[in-house]
Scaffold this motif. Structure first.
Motif, mmCIF file in Angstrom:
data_model
loop_
_atom_site.group_PDB
_atom_site.id
_atom_site.type_symbol
_atom_site.label_atom_id
_atom_site.label_comp_id
_atom_site.label_asym_id
_atom_site.label_seq_id
_atom_site.Cartn_x
_atom_site.Cartn_y
_atom_site.Cartn_z
ATOM 1 N N VAL A 1 0.829 -1.202 0.000
ATOM 2 C CA VAL A 1 0.000 0.000 0.000
ATOM 3 C C VAL A 1 0.867 1.256 0.000
ATOM 4 O O VAL A 1 0.627 2.213 -0.742
ATOM 5 N N LEU A 2 1.901 1.264 0.845
ATOM 6 C CA LEU A 2 2.779 2.422 0.913
ATOM 7 C C LEU A 2 3.536 2.631 -0.386
ATOM 8 O O LEU A 2 3.754 3.762 -0.827
ATOM 9 N N ALA A 3 3.945 1.539 -1.034
ATOM 10 C CA ALA A 3 4.656 1.648 -2.310
ATOM 11 C C ALA A 3 3.750 2.243 -3.377
ATOM 12 O O ALA A 3 4.171 3.094 -4.172
ATOM 13 N N ALA A 4 2.496 1.789 -3.413
ATOM 14 C CA ALA A 4 1.552 2.339 -4.386
ATOM 15 C C ALA A 4 1.311 3.819 -4.129
ATOM 16 O O ALA A 4 1.213 4.625 -5.063
ATOM 17 N N ALA A 5 1.204 4.179 -2.862
ATOM 18 C CA ALA A 5 0.998 5.584 -2.526
ATOM 19 C C ALA A 5 2.179 6.435 -2.954
ATOM 20 O O ALA A 5 2.026 7.554 -3.443
ATOM 21 N N THR A 6 3.374 5.906 -2.785
ATOM 22 C CA THR A 6 4.571 6.635 -3.187
ATOM 23 C C THR A 6 4.613 6.838 -4.697
ATOM 24 O O THR A 6 4.991 7.905 -5.194
ATOM 25 N N MET A 7 4.213 5.817 -5.459
ATOM 26 C CA MET A 7 4.218 5.919 -6.916
ATOM 27 C C MET A 7 3.211 6.960 -7.400
ATOM 28 O O MET A 7 3.454 7.675 -8.373
ATOM 29 N N LEU A 8 2.074 7.060 -6.710
ATOM 30 C CA LEU A 8 1.041 7.993 -7.115
ATOM 31 C C LEU A 8 1.224 9.382 -6.520
ATOM 32 O O LEU A 8 0.489 10.299 -6.861
ATOM 33 N N ALA A 9 2.195 9.519 -5.627
ATOM 34 C CA ALA A 9 2.353 10.796 -4.932
ATOM 35 C C ALA A 9 2.733 11.919 -5.874
ATOM 36 O O ALA A 9 2.498 13.085 -5.596
ATOM 37 N N GLY A 10 3.323 11.596 -7.016
ATOM 38 C CA GLY A 10 3.710 12.621 -7.956
ATOM 39 C C GLY A 10 2.571 13.112 -8.813
ATOM 40 O O GLY A 10 2.749 14.016 -9.620
ATOM 41 N N CYS A 11 1.385 12.575 -8.678
ATOM 42 C CA CYS A 11 0.240 12.975 -9.477
ATOM 43 C C CYS A 11 -0.215 14.366 -9.055
ATOM 44 O O CYS A 11 -0.484 14.605 -7.886
ATOM 45 N N ASN A 12 -0.281 15.293 -10.012
ATOM 46 C CA ASN A 12 -0.691 16.664 -9.719
ATOM 47 C C ASN A 12 -1.673 17.104 -10.795
ATOM 48 O O ASN A 12 -1.343 17.121 -11.981
ATOM 49 N N LEU A 13 -2.872 17.452 -10.394
ATOM 50 C CA LEU A 13 -3.925 17.800 -11.334
ATOM 51 C C LEU A 13 -4.022 19.297 -11.581
ATOM 52 O O LEU A 13 -4.938 19.738 -12.277
ATOM 53 N N ALA A 14 -3.116 20.076 -11.026
ATOM 54 C CA ALA A 14 -3.136 21.525 -11.255
ATOM 55 C C ALA A 14 -2.636 21.830 -12.659
ATOM 56 O O ALA A 14 -1.718 21.173 -13.163
ATOM 57 N N PRO A 15 -3.190 22.835 -13.343
ATOM 58 C CA PRO A 15 -2.687 23.206 -14.667
ATOM 59 C C PRO A 15 -1.276 23.763 -14.573
ATOM 60 O O PRO A 15 -0.898 24.371 -13.564
ATOM 61 N N LYS A 16 -0.497 23.569 -15.612
ATOM 62 C CA LYS A 16 0.867 24.072 -15.628
ATOM 63 C C LYS A 16 0.850 25.596 -15.673
ATOM 64 O O LYS A 16 0.153 26.204 -16.480
ATOM 65 N N TYR A 17 1.636 26.208 -14.801
ATOM 66 C CA TYR A 17 1.636 27.667 -14.739
ATOM 67 C C TYR A 17 2.488 28.248 -15.852
ATOM 68 O O TYR A 17 3.636 27.838 -16.064
ATOM 69 N N VAL A 18 1.927 29.205 -16.566
ATOM 70 C CA VAL A 18 2.636 29.954 -17.609
ATOM 71 C C VAL A 18 2.362 31.427 -17.348
ATOM 72 O O VAL A 18 1.205 31.849 -17.296
ATOM 73 N N ARG A 19 3.417 32.202 -17.190
ATOM 74 C CA ARG A 19 3.250 33.627 -16.919
ATOM 75 C C ARG A 19 2.596 34.313 -18.115
ATOM 76 O O ARG A 19 3.046 34.152 -19.257
ATOM 77 N N PRO A 20 1.534 35.079 -17.891
ATOM 78 C CA PRO A 20 0.902 35.813 -19.002
ATOM 79 C C PRO A 20 1.896 36.766 -19.646
ATOM 80 O O PRO A 20 2.672 37.448 -18.970
ATOM 81 N N ALA A 21 1.882 36.815 -20.959
ATOM 82 C CA ALA A 21 2.833 37.644 -21.696
ATOM 83 C C ALA A 21 2.064 38.606 -22.597
ATOM 84 O O ALA A 21 0.899 38.399 -22.929
#
Length: 506
Positions: free
Chosen positions: A11-31
């Motif tokens: 369970v801990l190994a699976a959690a570690t593998m999924l810990a990098g999942c990030n659903l936030a949009p990639k930030y791009v500075r408005p230009a």
């Protein structure tokens, strides 16, 4: 035991593998919110090759008057707006620490002692007493009733005396309902709190820069009004002398009453200016005291504006608009935009399963001395999972709100950059002509002063009318007043350019 540890490790190994999942949009500075360079050519000043980087000029180096530097230092210690901004930073930092705590399990340790009566043992004792009474009654045929009565009493006594207490002692350490952040909900909330903390820090820097500029401008305004008062007092004496002379001439019939009244008009106007300026000077001191946060000592107040140069004379002109992106208010808007991006990630993660874990490790014993003995250790593990099925549209509404807030943050950032560009452009536009204005106004004041003296001489010689002399005096007075105002504008322009370019942090 081995299977249990293997399952927990999986369970801990699976959690570690999924810990990098990030659903936030990639930030791009408005230009593209502003042009790449600040305005140049035309009325804008030519590029200066020897001007230093304004963002690296500390305010102690920019302001050259020692009294003004001491007043600013006093304001940095006592200004209430700065204290409020500092308190806001402390609040934001504390909120970030609270949110960050959700990234790690909140571990607690507890101990307990339980004392209880063994009712099951008491019931067994009562059952044994009844059996004994029956046997006795069987053997004593002539005294069955008596023996039975005795046995009944004995049975009652057995229930009370054979009952016992049971003691339990335990010590446990563990955590409860720790969320395994597989989809980045907690991490994005933590990032949003961190960016808000950064934004509040930049807001404090903005307040600091604005406060320094406001104190310096208020100090110069007070100095300007002191010069205006001195000028009005000097002019009042000249007008009074003219009025006295024309009144005497009117009394002997040499001058008309019209001339005497015209001279009095100038005199009364100067009196009014003096009264107004005394009020303004008192108000200037009140404004300066409010900005500083305490009463400014009299020895630190200005006595005259002079040429209006209380700062260094040179600031850079050929700067890129990229320097505006380093202004604290622009950085504040950008941090708030990044925080809204993170909030979108947290809102998206709410649609996915939420897994939490409760685990404890401890020891239990029926004797206090046996708490840490062999075979007394115990553990529990209780993972749980929850998947939203129907919430009445709450999660969808939260996501829509986060997206709308992100759009607002983008527009706010772009407007902040555009406002910064406009402030710098306006300051540069005035700087391109302010020296010429001061020069022209100085020569105008000098010419008007000479013209007033000549007109007075011609009037006394009988060449010109008295009205010509009065007009020349009024023109000279107005020209000198405008010269003081223009010098103040030059000093305030340098301060505004310094502020709008982001100086004053060192």
């Amino acid at each position: 035991m081995t299977k249990t540890y293997t399952r927990a490790a999986a369970v801990l190994a699976a959690a570690t593998m999924l810990a990098g999942c990030n659903l936030a949009p990639k930030y791009v500075r408005p230009a593209g919110a502003v042009p790449a360079t600040l305005p140049q050519g035309g009325i804008y000043p030519a590029a200066s090759t020897d001007a230093p980087d304004v963002t690296k000029i500390g305010w102690r180096d920019f302001f050259t008057d020692d009294r003004l530097r001491r007043v600013i230092a006093l304001g940095l210690e006592n200004n209430r707006d700065l204290q409020i901004a500092a308190g806001n930073v402390l609040q934001a930092r504390a909120q970030y620490r609270v949110q960050r705590a959700d990234l790690v399990p909140s571990t607690t340790i507890s101990g307990s002692a339980t004392y209880t009566n063994n009712i099951f043992g008491a019931a067994g004792a009562a059952s044994g007493g009844s059996a004994t009474g029956g046997s006795t009654g069987g053997t004593g045929s002539g005294a069955v009733g008596g023996t039975g009565g005795g046995t009944g009493v004995g049975a009652g006594a057995g229930v009370g005396t054979t009952s016992s207490n049971i003691e339990f002692y335990s010590v446990n350490a563990g955590f409860s309902a720790f969320e395994l952040d597989l989809f980045g909900r907690v991490r994005n909330l933590t990032k949003a709190a961190l960016e808000q903390y950064f934004a509040t820090t930049e807001a404090q820097r903005t307040t600091r820069i604005a406060m320094i500029a406001e104190i310096a401008t208020a100090w110069l305004t007070l100095a300007s009004d002191q010069d205006q008062l001195r000028l009005s007092q000097q002019t009042l004496k000249a007008f009074e002398e003219t009025w006295r002379l024309t009144s005497a001439q009117f009394r002997i019939g040499v001058a008309s009453e019209l001339e005497a009244r015209q001279a009095e008009t100038n005199y009364q106007a100067a009196r009014n200016d003096i009264a107004s300026l005394r009020t303004r000077i008192a108000q200037d001191q009140n404004a300066l005291n409010l900005l500083v946060g305490t009463t400014v000592p009299a020895e630190l107040l200005p006595t005259e504006l002079g040429d209006g140069r209380a700062t260094i004379a040179s600031l850079p002109d050929d700067v890129s608009s990229e320097v505006l992106l380093r202004r604290p208010d622009v950085l504040q808007a950008e941090h708030q935009l990044i925080a809204q991006n993170a909030n979108i990630g947290a809102a998206r993660a709410a649609f996915f399963p939420r897994i939490s874990l409760t685990a404890t490790l401890g020891t239990i014993s029926t004797a206090l001395s046996g708490l840490f003995g062999g075979g007394s250790f115990t553990y529990t593990g209780a993972p749980s999972i929850g998947l939203p099925l129907f919430d009445g549209g709450r999660n969808a509404g939260n996501l829509d709100y986060a997206r709308a807030s992100q759009k607002v943050a983008v527009a706010t950032y772009e407007k902040t950059v555009q406002t910064a560009f406009r402030e710098v452009a306006d300051a540069l536009a005035q700087r391109g002509t302010i020296d010429e204005q001061v020069s022209a106004q100085s020569q105008r004041a000098e010419a008007a002063s000479v013209a007033a003296r000549l007109a007075d001489a011609r009037y006394r010689a009988g060449v010109d009318s008295f009205l010509t002399s009065l007009d020349a005096q009024r023109t000279s007075y107005a020209a000198q007043q405008q010269l003081v105002t223009t010098r103040l504008a030059r000093g305030a322009n340098l301060i505004e350019l310094y502020r709008s370019l982001g100086g004053g942090l060192e």
